[in-house]
Design a protein around this motif. Structure first.
Motif, PDB file in Angstrom:
ATOM      1  N   SER A  97      94.004  63.630  88.704  1.00  0.00           N
ATOM      2  CA  SER A  97      95.401  64.057  88.592  1.00  0.00           C
ATOM      3  C   SER A  97      95.516  65.474  88.041  1.00  0.00           C
ATOM      4  CB  SER A  97      96.168  63.078  87.698  1.00  0.00           C
ATOM      5  OG  SER A  97      97.494  63.503  87.503  1.00  0.00           O
ATOM      6  N   LEU A  98      94.702  65.802  87.030  1.00  0.00           N
ATOM      7  CA  LEU A  98      94.768  67.127  86.420  1.00  0.00           C
ATOM      8  C   LEU A  98      94.162  68.213  87.301  1.00  0.00           C
ATOM      9  CD1 LEU A  98      93.766  66.197  82.755  1.00  0.00           C
ATOM     10  CD2 LEU A  98      96.011  66.964  83.530  1.00  0.00           C
ATOM     11  N   ALA A  99      93.246  67.845  88.185  1.00  0.00           N
ATOM     12  CA  ALA A  99      92.555  68.845  88.995  1.00  0.00           C
ATOM     13  C   ALA A  99      93.173  69.042  90.371  1.00  0.00           C
ATOM     14  CB  ALA A  99      91.086  68.461  89.154  1.00  0.00           C
ATOM     15  N   VAL A 100      93.674  67.980  90.964  1.00  0.00           N
ATOM     16  CA  VAL A 100      94.074  68.036  92.375  1.00  0.00           C
ATOM     17  C   VAL A 100      95.590  67.985  92.558  1.00  0.00           C
ATOM     18  CG1 VAL A 100      93.828  66.907  94.623  1.00  0.00           C
ATOM     19  CG2 VAL A 100      91.888  66.972  93.037  1.00  0.00           C
ATOM     20  N   LEU A 101      96.259  67.107  91.835  1.00  0.00           N
ATOM     21  CA  LEU A 101      97.701  66.930  92.032  1.00  0.00           C
ATOM     22  C   LEU A 101      98.491  68.027  91.339  1.00  0.00           C
ATOM     23  CD1 LEU A 101      97.966  63.057  91.529  1.00  0.00           C
ATOM     24  CD2 LEU A 101      97.534  64.347  93.634  1.00  0.00           C
ATOM     25  N   GLN A 102      99.624  68.326  91.890  1.00  0.00           N
ATOM     26  CA  GLN A 102     100.522  69.330  91.316  1.00  0.00           C
ATOM     27  C   GLN A 102     101.733  68.620  90.709  1.00  0.00           C
ATOM     28  OE1 GLN A 102      99.730  72.576  91.227  1.00  0.00           O
ATOM     29  NE2 GLN A 102      97.847  72.200  92.404  1.00  0.00           N
ATOM     30  N   GLN A 161      86.711  69.017  85.682  1.00  0.00           N
ATOM     31  CA  GLN A 161      85.937  70.198  86.040  1.00  0.00           C
ATOM     32  C   GLN A 161      85.157  69.983  87.334  1.00  0.00           C
ATOM     33  OE1 GLN A 161      87.884  71.846  83.629  1.00  0.00           O
ATOM     34  NE2 GLN A 161      86.223  73.212  84.235  1.00  0.00           N
ATOM     35  N   TYR A 162      84.650  68.780  87.555  1.00  0.00           N
ATOM     36  CA  TYR A 162      83.940  68.507  88.799  1.00  0.00           C
ATOM     37  C   TYR A 162      84.898  68.452  89.980  1.00  0.00           C
ATOM     38  CZ  TYR A 162      79.123  67.709  87.303  1.00  0.00           C
ATOM     39  OH  TYR A 162      77.828  67.872  86.874  1.00  0.00           O
ATOM     40  N   PHE A 163      86.053  67.829  89.797  1.00  0.00           N
ATOM     41  CA  PHE A 163      87.023  67.757  90.889  1.00  0.00           C
ATOM     42  C   PHE A 163      87.528  69.142  91.272  1.00  0.00           C
ATOM     43  CE2 PHE A 163      87.986  63.175  89.586  1.00  0.00           C
ATOM     44  CZ  PHE A 163      87.308  62.664  90.685  1.00  0.00           C
ATOM     45  N   LEU A 164      87.593  70.053  90.325  1.00  0.00           N
ATOM     46  CA  LEU A 164      88.030  71.415  90.622  1.00  0.00           C
ATOM     47  C   LEU A 164      87.046  72.141  91.538  1.00  0.00           C
ATOM     48  CD1 LEU A 164      89.415  72.665  87.178  1.00  0.00           C
ATOM     49  CD2 LEU A 164      90.727  72.221  89.258  1.00  0.00           C
ATOM     50  N   GLN A 165      85.786  71.706  91.536  1.00  0.00           N
ATOM     51  CA  GLN A 165      84.775  72.340  92.381  1.00  0.00           C
ATOM     52  C   GLN A 165      84.807  71.845  93.823  1.00  0.00           C
ATOM     53  OE1 GLN A 165      80.785  72.542  90.550  1.00  0.00           O
ATOM     54  NE2 GLN A 165      81.732  71.850  88.651  1.00  0.00           N
ATOM     55  N   VAL A 166      85.481  70.740  94.069  1.00  0.00           N
ATOM     56  CA  VAL A 166      85.584  70.217  95.433  1.00  0.00           C
ATOM     57  C   VAL A 166      86.519  71.123  96.235  1.00  0.00           C
ATOM     58  CG1 VAL A 166      86.230  68.248  96.854  1.00  0.00           C
ATOM     59  CG2 VAL A 166      85.193  67.878  94.609  1.00  0.00           C
ATOM     60  N   PRO A 167      86.093  71.631  97.379  1.00  0.00           N
ATOM     61  CA  PRO A 167      86.942  72.532  98.172  1.00  0.00           C
ATOM     62  C   PRO A 167      88.289  71.892  98.526  1.00  0.00           C
ATOM     63  CG  PRO A 167      84.688  72.534  99.005  1.00  0.00           C
ATOM     64  CD  PRO A 167      84.763  71.442  97.982  1.00  0.00           C
ATOM     65  N   LYS A 168      89.341  72.642  98.344  1.00  0.00           N
ATOM     66  CA  LYS A 168      90.686  72.139  98.641  1.00  0.00           C
ATOM     67  C   LYS A 168      90.841  71.785 100.120  1.00  0.00           C
ATOM     68  CE  LYS A 168      92.008  72.933  94.402  1.00  0.00           C
ATOM     69  NZ  LYS A 168      92.222  71.797  93.458  1.00  0.00           N
ATOM     70  N   GLU A 169      90.052  72.451 100.978  1.00  0.00           N
ATOM     71  CA  GLU A 169      90.172  72.182 102.416  1.00  0.00           C
ATOM     72  C   GLU A 169      89.863  70.736 102.763  1.00  0.00           C
ATOM     73  OE1 GLU A 169      88.473  74.549 101.042  1.00  0.00           O
ATOM     74  OE2 GLU A 169      89.431  76.434 101.670  1.00  0.00           O
ATOM     75  N   LEU A 184      91.871  59.365  99.183  1.00  0.00           N
ATOM     76  CA  LEU A 184      91.230  60.661  98.976  1.00  0.00           C
ATOM     77  C   LEU A 184      90.260  60.605  97.813  1.00  0.00           C
ATOM     78  CD1 LEU A 184      94.121  63.282  99.414  1.00  0.00           C
ATOM     79  CD2 LEU A 184      92.044  63.106 100.776  1.00  0.00           C
ATOM     80  N   LEU A 185      90.706  59.984  96.741  1.00  0.00           N
ATOM     81  CA  LEU A 185      89.864  59.888  95.555  1.00  0.00           C
ATOM     82  C   LEU A 185      88.614  59.073  95.841  1.00  0.00           C
ATOM     83  CD1 LEU A 185      89.321  60.208  92.508  1.00  0.00           C
ATOM     84  CD2 LEU A 185      90.813  58.229  92.124  1.00  0.00           C
ATOM     85  N   ARG A 187      87.264  57.999  98.930  1.00  0.00           N
ATOM     86  CA  ARG A 187      86.446  58.334 100.094  1.00  0.00           C
ATOM     87  C   ARG A 187      85.973  59.784 100.121  1.00  0.00           C
ATOM     88  NH1 ARG A 187      86.918  54.683 104.374  1.00  0.00           N
ATOM     89  NH2 ARG A 187      87.084  52.585 103.475  1.00  0.00           N
ATOM     90  N   VAL A 188      86.723  60.692  99.515  1.00  0.00           N
ATOM     91  CA  VAL A 188      86.398  62.115  99.612  1.00  0.00           C
ATOM     92  C   VAL A 188      85.859  62.664  98.294  1.00  0.00           C
ATOM     93  CG1 VAL A 188      87.291  64.428 100.100  1.00  0.00           C
ATOM     94  CG2 VAL A 188      88.117  62.471 101.421  1.00  0.00           C
ATOM     95  N   ALA A 189      86.659  62.527  97.237  1.00  0.00           N
ATOM     96  CA  ALA A 189      86.304  63.187  95.977  1.00  0.00           C
ATOM     97  C   ALA A 189      85.143  62.507  95.263  1.00  0.00           C
ATOM     98  CB  ALA A 189      87.528  63.243  95.066  1.00  0.00           C
ATOM     99  N   LEU A 190      85.208  61.187  95.113  1.00  0.00           N
ATOM    100  CA  LEU A 190      84.217  60.482  94.304  1.00  0.00           C
ATOM    101  C   LEU A 190      82.795  60.626  94.835  1.00  0.00           C
ATOM    102  CD1 LEU A 190      83.833  58.811  91.793  1.00  0.00           C
ATOM    103  CD2 LEU A 190      84.246  56.742  93.143  1.00  0.00           C
ATOM    104  N   PRO A 191      82.538  60.487  96.156  1.00  0.00           N
ATOM    105  CA  PRO A 191      81.155  60.662  96.628  1.00  0.00           C
ATOM    106  C   PRO A 191      80.583  62.046  96.343  1.00  0.00           C
ATOM    107  CG  PRO A 191      82.484  59.575  98.304  1.00  0.00           C
ATOM    108  CD  PRO A 191      83.435  60.040  97.246  1.00  0.00           C
ATOM    109  N   LEU A 192      81.451  63.060  96.210  1.00  0.00           N
ATOM    110  CA  LEU A 192      80.984  64.418  95.983  1.00  0.00           C
ATOM    111  C   LEU A 192      80.740  64.723  94.511  1.00  0.00           C
ATOM    112  CD1 LEU A 192      83.261  66.367  98.500  1.00  0.00           C
ATOM    113  CD2 LEU A 192      80.878  65.696  98.783  1.00  0.00           C
ATOM    114  N   VAL A 193      81.205  63.867  93.626  1.00  0.00           N
ATOM    115  CA  VAL A 193      81.035  64.128  92.195  1.00  0.00           C
ATOM    116  C   VAL A 193      80.229  63.013  91.533  1.00  0.00           C
ATOM    117  CG1 VAL A 193      83.136  65.508  92.018  1.00  0.00           C
ATOM    118  CG2 VAL A 193      83.265  63.045  91.648  1.00  0.00           C
ATOM    119  N   ARG A 194      79.290  62.445  92.265  1.00  0.00           N
ATOM    120  CA  ARG A 194      78.437  61.415  91.672  1.00  0.00           C
ATOM    121  C   ARG A 194      77.658  61.903  90.453  1.00  0.00           C
ATOM    122  NH1 ARG A 194      75.410  59.072  96.877  1.00  0.00           N
ATOM    123  NH2 ARG A 194      75.615  61.275  97.429  1.00  0.00           N
ATOM    124  N   PRO A 195      77.193  63.161  90.431  1.00  0.00           N
ATOM    125  CA  PRO A 195      76.559  63.630  89.185  1.00  0.00           C
ATOM    126  C   PRO A 195      77.491  63.548  87.987  1.00  0.00           C
ATOM    127  CG  PRO A 195      76.026  65.110  90.987  1.00  0.00           C
ATOM    128  CD  PRO A 195      77.061  64.158  91.511  1.00  0.00           C
TER     129      PRO A 195
END
Length: 282
Positions: A97-102, A161-169, A184-185, A187-195
């Motif tokens: 919510s803090l990184a992606v949503l407005q 901080q990790y979600f902010l690194q995920v490309p907005k595209e 989105l969270l 299927r898209v965001a969570l697999p990319l921030v497994r670390p």
């Protein structure tokens, strides 16, 4: 040739320094394990290299007969597992919510999350005890132990901080395809921030696993106490009556420390790995 020899010498020097540092770092843990296996306690430096005939597992049996290590481990596991589950769920949702949503007040909320970091838990422990034990009646319960640690601001900050690194595209493309925010969270965001997920689990795990003060206050029944509290009670009350108090206490410390050490050995690579860039390749 001089540059090559210099770089080779630097590599050797670095290896020597790192080896010495590793030995110094691991020696207390090694000494704890060796001390837990000794029949007769030897608190001198020579005790780090005991004779084979002085090694035994009786210290583990002795402390287990006094505090039941299995029950303590189970209570610690339930307490820690509940904290981890709440921390990951709430931290991931808040970080996303803090990184992606407005939304209005997002910056203020993040500032408050940072501010919470400077407030010591000991400052809140009395009102928390009154609220949870007296008002909610959750003394001597797993829920009463878990609630004060259910939301961890450190986890929120790490996920953000990790979600902010995920490309907005990636989010925009998924929204065009009709995906909702929860999809989105997941299927898209969570697999990319497994670390980030593994990092949060490892960092948060240490806190509740070794936590003493709050479980000690909220639990009076020995059958409900985590292993850290049981060990403290053992040291205070019955350690002096053991055949080898020194070895028994170290045996309990080994049991308490072993899961943390194993987790760090298994998952240490996730602290430095990241695959966020792989989502936009090609």
């Amino acid at each position: 040739m001089r540059a090559t020899s210099l770089s080779r010498g630097q590599a050797i020097l670095r290896g020597v320094v790192l080896t010495i540092g590793a030995i110094v770092f691991l020696f207390p843990f090694y000494y704890m394990v060796i001390g837990s296996l000794q029949k007769a306690p030897d608190t001198t430096v020579a005790g780090a290299f005991p004779e084979p005939g002085n090694l035994t597992l009786s210290n583990f049996a002795d402390i287990n007969s006094r505090i039941n290590l299995l029950t303590g481990l189970m209570n610690s596991g339930i307490f820690t597992g509940g904290v981890l589950l709440c921390t990951v769920v709430f931290g991931m949702l808040a970080g996303y919510s803090l990184a992606v949503l407005q939304w209005r007040g997002r910056g203020t909320t993040f500032a408050l999350a940072l501010l919470v970091q400077v407030i010591p838990f000991q400052l809140l422990i009395i009102p928390l005890y009154v609220l949870i034990a007296r008002d909610y009646g959750l003394a001597d319960s797993y829920l009463g132990m878990i609630l004060p640690f259910a939301i961890n601001s450190t986890a929120v900050i790490i996920f953000r901080q990790y979600f902010l690194q995920v490309p907005k595209e990636l989010f925009e493309a998924a929204r065009i395809d009709g995906a909702g925010e929860f999809r989105l969270l997941w299927r898209v965001a969570l697999p990319l921030v497994r670390p980030a997920l593994v990092t949060v689990l490892l960092l948060v795990f240490i806190g509740p696993w070794n936590e003493f003060l709050w479980p000690f206050l909220i639990t009076k029944e020995a059958s409900m106490q985590p292993l850290a509290v049981s060990l403290a009670n053992y040291i205070s009350n019955v350690a002096a009556t053991a055949a080898n108090p020194f070895g028994a206490v170290l045996a309990g410390a080994v049991v308490l420390a072993a899961p943390v050490v194993v987790l760090f050995i298994v998952f240490q690579r996730y602290f430095i790995s990241t695959d966020i860039g792989s989502g936009v390749k090609g």
